[in-house]
Design an enzyme around this catalytic site. Structure first.
Site, PDB file in Angstrom:
ATOM      1  N   GLY A 263       0.818  -1.202   0.000  1.00  0.00           N
ATOM      2  CA  GLY A 263       0.000   0.000   0.000  1.00  0.00           C
ATOM      3  C   GLY A 263       0.852   1.252   0.000  1.00  0.00           C
ATOM      4  CD  GLN A 677       6.850  -2.714   8.064  1.00  0.00           C
ATOM      5  OE1 GLN A 677       6.893  -3.344   9.111  1.00  0.00           O
ATOM      6  NE2 GLN A 677       5.869  -1.893   7.768  1.00  0.00           N
ATOM      7  CD  GLU A 743       4.691   6.073   7.751  1.00  0.00           C
ATOM      8  OE1 GLU A 743       4.282   6.924   6.959  1.00  0.00           O
ATOM      9  OE2 GLU A 743       4.223   5.940   8.909  1.00  0.00           O
TER      10      GLU A 743
END
Lengths: 776, 330
Positions: A263, A677, A743
């Site tokens: 996403g 990640q 992030e």
């Protein structure tokens, strides 16, 4: 050259680390993804893969002007084409209720990607806005017929040139999602008197997310009940938005996204594809699937705004910062668009008596931009961390030392404490592992044949968000556990991490835990955004597991035969599938024994209210808590990037050849998926540094490279081994001490690359992407 | 994609007849460019003549040391052919620098040559593009043209031919065997592609019904020391900003033979005859290489975003020649 040790380590098998027995803590282990086998064997279904009898296929027709009105439509040829069921335009489509303004009391009002009422207006707000949907028996028929729909427009003057619109930019109003402007002392005045200064302009281009799964929706109406499979990062808000648009109660709408193929923020809002699939199903009475082409994703889903930023730094000759200015301009769409608070990290990174941050936005007639991985910091860190490197060069000081010299004890802007912060530790570990001490500070001093070698550093910084979340946890008499929550598996290993958290909370093996997610029939999950999902769900999981253990103990206390009969909850511990008195792990008895003897098939713990009033109260309570937290602490994940580049001395081609990221992300739940990640963030950052750029034609506002051939994300050959280290110390203010890490990985990356390129070549590049022509 | 008829004739002759009988028909090889463009509604063939299965997929050594390459030989196979790697390494390197492994497995030699010269505006129906729709202008000139041509372009079109393989073949003096129902002819590859001029819609000199059946590589002593240098924004799966196919032979410190072609700089694979002329008989060294590159690029004209290519091409030529002569230069 030293390799990060993590990449040398043999593959770890988690087989006998305690996670399969419930004996040792599962949190922190590199547990394999619980859905890995199902994904790699193709067993899981994505939004465009759900079969339905009599499924029809939709495709979008896009406006070809930047601004104006539709004056004529010719759908005749398309309607007559083989297999076509309907062609919907503003002339014949059922009306949707237009989006409502954003309200802090209902976070789901944040979810519309744009303010356009699709097919409910003859107005065109950007070049690419959907103006028709063709629904046909096959995808091929729909796509062929879409070419036959003809529109005529009356154009009105449009603003489509970001560079030319700089002067029209307006200050961004402060809101609860945008921090607004801030000042401390006299930043500009201090700049004028500082012994050493840098004052530079940096630019970053528009970018797009490019998730591997393009946006897709399958919608089925049954009377006023609606089922939607959607590639969504925000199921609950999507459901509420659909309820408003179509005038039906949210309880009648079920939105599912068992798996989402990436996403990065691009699926956090509701975009035209979702709405128009539901509308098409409503209008035709058919189940409709719309899997957007990559081009349609570019035309209808916003990306990241371009930015023009100024960073000015003043320092004493010893490197002590006296002032920091970070201002600039981003873009927003006339039909909506999120902010890109690029000065976010600059409020918190460096101790300085004078600080000024300011943000303006220019309004353009282009597709509204949206959240994209670390909105703000991803591009803001390029500017401020490049400027710090320029200051280090001016001072003749090592860039790591300069950062350490200005490391703040408290938040530089408001004086609040940091919930935790150990950038010193991250830099120290990184410098040692990378071999930073061997760096010759002189540009162009490290050569390898025709390649100029350079090393650069930059700081990573991101403040994770929190969202309301509720879960249910069911413990069955066979000892198995079922966690249900409408959270999202966007590919990061969310269900695996929550399995580990449940396993530890109840003292059962990971293999005993099943996680069901991605379905609004379950309790409300958070948005998968802002690096907030894991912590948000974990808080509810821990509460629900407490609930479960209390319920089980209550059964045992009622039973005189139970060894736990007289024990109070606070003296009881859980482990190896049992409750036992503290200090006596072999005492007590198993969950299975307690439940079986009590004749109870299962006990359930849950959080959150079912009633409308209860939900509103829960949301108000959550917002109050969140705002209180914000007043008390600055909470951020941080990190130190170390990178090596090689620049071809003939052609200026830059390739990254070594990377080490050391992160302070609180406690890591899953060592394997966390590394993955963080590494993914770094790869995305390398793309932004070296090659990614959405080309918006300034004459037309049209995206000219809407595809993976022309928008160049990194390929495998661009990515070196990436070492990831983390400090693994818990944050005292979060559930389990974890800080969201989705992030932080991308922040600082482009600056580290540009700083390394300067070290390699002596050329300072202040405009991304850093393509060969900038180095000739 | 628009509806089209599809036929798969059993042999070459039947294929030639099939295309002659069907106006608007096109040959289909691996489809790696044609099918993409059909999906984008840029190519709209009325019929596809599928020749992918025809037996034009062999590589034969010719008497005298040349090579005859069937037009349907896959790019990936040709790249690893032992004779190609030994005698024409520039061709192997060029093939491997092109596209991706998956595309090379499907792409044919003939199809690679005939992929469209193109730019971002060629595939966008809202844009003016004289190549896609003659007479509508060229929106690239005032728009995005960072990868546009600096040699051989004109006011009607500035797109570049994206093939890497073709650049190597042009440097190696390869010749195409071409057939149609009207007969056969041989076209030197340097003459196969054409400059846009007034008719940018035509990329090559082939007639609509002509089929490339093979490409012949002549024997070449100079090709033994040859290399392909491709400059691009990312390490793989990107068109060249600039590329150089170079072969050079040095005798007693003097250039006794040289072949150079450039990619990414022109609407066609660009044989650098001026550079070759300057170099032949000159001392092999940095100074000559620079003079040759400068001579070739003297007529180059840049637009605001692609002027860098002129300097980049000079540097790439020098770097390629330097790489081939290191250790043997004066």
């Amino acid at each position: 050259m030293t390799q990060a040790p993590e990449t040398r380590r043999p593959r770890q098998r988690p087989a006998d680390d305690g996670t399969q027995t419930g004996a040792g803590p599962a949190v922190g282990r590199p547990v394999d993804r619980v859905d890995g086998a199902a994904k790699t064997s193709g067993a899981v279904r994505y939004a465009a893969e759900h079969p339905h009898p009599r499924l029809a296929h939709g495709t979008l027709v896009h406006a070809t002007i930047a601004r104006g009105r539709i004056t004529a439509v010719d759908t005749g040829a398309a309607e007559a084409a083989d297999g076509v069921i309907a062609v919907l335009t503003h002339l014949n489509a059922p009306r949707m209720t237009p989006p409502r303004p954003v309200s802090m009391l209902d976070l789901s009002t944040l979810v519309p990607g744009t303010s356009v009422n699709y097919l409910g207006t003859d107005e065109v707000a950007w070049n690419g806005q959907p103006v028709a949907v063709v629904i046909a028996e096959t995808l091929e028929a729909a796509q062929a017929a879409a070419r036959l729909v003809e529109f005529r427009y009356r154009e009105t003057p449009a603003v489509t040139d970001f560079a030319a619109a700089q002067d029209s930019a307006e200050p961004l109003p402060k809101s609860f999602i945008a921090p607004g402007d801030a000042r401390k002392g006299d930043a500009e005045g201090a700049l004028a008197t500082a012994p050493v200064t840098v004052d530079r302009r940096y630019t970053t281009p528009a970018q797009n997310h490019n998730a591997i799964e393009p946006h897709a929706t399958t919608a089925v109406w049954d009377g006023d009940r609606l089922t939607v499979h959607d590639s969504s990062q925000s199921l609950d808000w999507t459901r509420r938005h659909l309820a408003r648009c179509f005038g039906v109660p949210p309880s009648g709408i079920r939105v599912l996204a068992e798996h989402v193929g990436g996403g990065f923020g691009g699926k956090g809002s509701v975009w035209a594809g979702t709405l128009l699939t539901v509308l098409a199903a409503r209008a035709t009475g058919r189940a409709v699937r719309m899997a957007l082409t990559r081009e349609s994703v570019y035309r209808t889903v916003g990306g990241r705004t371009p930015t023009v930023q100024r960073v000015a730094l003043g320092a004493g000759r010893d490197g002590t910062l006296t002032t920091l200015v970070h201002t600039g301009v981003s873009r927003t769409g006339r039909a909506g668009g999120t902010t890109e608070p690029f000065s976010s990290q600059s409020r918190h990174l460096y101790a300085t008596p004078n600080l000024l941050v300011g943000h303006k936005a220019a309004t353009l007639d282009v597709v509204p931009n949206t959240f994209m991985r670390a909105p703000g910091e991803a591009v803001g860190s390029f500017a401020v961390e490049s400027a710090m490197d320029e200051l280090a060069v001016e001072l003749g000081m090592d860039p790591v030392e300069l950062r350490m010299r200005n490391e703040p004890d408290r938040d530089p802007l408001g004086g609040k404490p940091f919930s935790r912060r150990d950038l010193r530790g991250a830099y120290a570990l990184g410098a040692e592992r990378f071999g930073w001490a061997r760096r010759d500070a002189e540009p162009r001093s490290m050569r390898d044949g025709r390649f100029l070698v350079g090393w650069g550093v930059a700081t990573a910084f991101h403040m994770p968000a929190r969202f309301p979340a509720d879960v249910s946890v069911r413990l069955r008499s066979d000892g198995s556990v079922l966690l249900r929550c409408a959270f999202h598996e966007v590919g990061v290993g969310a269900s695996t991490a929550q399995s580990q958290i449940v396993a530890d909370a109840l003292g059962v093996p990971v293999s005993a835990v099943t996680v069901e997610h991605g379905d609004t029939d379950f309790r409300t999950g958070p948005m998968a955004g802002g690096s907030g999902q894991t912590a948000s769900v974990a808080a509810a999981v821990l509460a629900a597991c407490e609930d479960v253990k209390r319920s089980v103990l209550r059964l045992a206390r009622r039973d005189a035969a139970s060894p736990l009969h007289r024990h109070r909850f606070r003296d009881v511990r859980a482990g190896r599938g049992r409750l036992f008195p503290a200090g006596a792990p072999d005492g007590g008895e198993t969950y299975a024994a307690i439940l079986t003897r009590a004749g109870v098939p299962e006990v359930e713990g849950r959080t959150g209210a079912d009633s409308r009033a209860g939900r509103a109260l829960g949301q108000a309570r959550f917002m109050t808590g969140m705002l209180r937290d914000r007043r008390r602490w600055v909470r951020a994940a941080t990190g130190a990037h170390f990178c090596e580049v090689r620049v071809d001395s003939d052609t200026g081609e830059t390739r990254v050849t070594r990377w080490l990221g050391v992160f302070d992300v609180g406690r890591v739940i899953n060592a394997k998926t966390a590394r993955s990640q963080l590494r993914g963030g770094i790869i995305m950052g390398i793309g932004a540094a070296l090659s990614e750029e959405t080309l918006v034609d300034p004459r037309t506002g049209r995206v000219m490279n809407p595809g993976l051939g022309e928008y160049q994300i990194p390929v495998h050959a661009d990515i070196p081994p990436i070492g990831i280290e983390y400090l693994d110390e818990p944050d005292p203010t979060t559930p389990l001490g974890l800080l969201g890490l989705g992030e932080v990985g991308i922040t600082g990356v482009a600056a580290a690359v540009a700083n390394a390129v300067h070290h390699a070549t002596g050329v300072r590049v202040r405009d991304l992407p850093l393509t060969p022509d900038r180095l000739l | 994609m628009r509806p089209f008829t599809y036929v798969r004739p059993p042999d070459v002759d039947a294929s030639l007849r099939a295309i002659a009988e069907r106006p608007g028909a096109r040959f289909l090889g691996g489809g790696t460019n044609l099918v993409d463009l059909m999906r984008q509604d840029v190519e709209r063939p009325a019929a596809l003549i599928d020749i992918f299965g025809l037996p034009l997929d062999t590589v034969e050594e010719l008497p005298g040391g040349g090579l005859r390459i069937g037009a349907l030989v896959r790019n990936s196979r040709l790249a690893v052919h032992p004779l190609v790697r030994e005698r024409w390494p520039v061709l192997s390197q060029a093939l491997l620098a092109g596209a991706s492994g998956q595309v090379r497995n499907m792409a044919t030699v003939g199809g690679n040559l005939l992929q469209r010269t193109r730019c971002l505006y060629f595939t966008d129906h809202t844009a003016g593009c004289n190549k896609r729709e003659p007479g509508t202008g060229c929106d690239a000139i005032g728009g995005f043209h960072r990868n546009a041509a600096v040699l051989g372009a004109g006011e009607h079109c500035v797109a570049t031919h994206p093939s890497d393989m073709a650049v190597a073949l042009v440097a190696l003096d390869a010749v195409a065997d071409v057939r149609s129902v009207r007969g056969s002819r041989r076209i030197p590859l340097a003459e196969l592609h054409r400059l846009p001029g007034e008719t940018p819609q035509r990329d090559t000199v082939l007639a609509a019904d002509e089929l490339i059946t093979a490409v012949e590589l002549p024997p070449s002593a100079v090709a033994a020391a040859s290399a392909y240098r491709k400059v691009r924004d990312r390490a793989s799966f990107a068109f060249a900003l600039v590329s150089v196919a170079a072969a050079i032979e040095v005798t007693d410190g003097v250039v006794s033979g040289v072949r150079i072609a450039l990619g990414g700089v022109a609407p066609k694979p660009w044989r650098a005859r001026e550079a070759e002329r300057v170099l032949t008989g000159a001392p092999a060294g940095e100074e000559s290489f620079r003079a040759a590159a400068a001579a070739e690029l003297a007529p180059a004209v840049g637009l605001p975003q692609n002027t860098f290519k002129i300097e980049l091409a000079r540097r790439a030529v020098v770097a390629a020649l330097r790489g081939l002569t290191e250790g043997s230069t004066a």
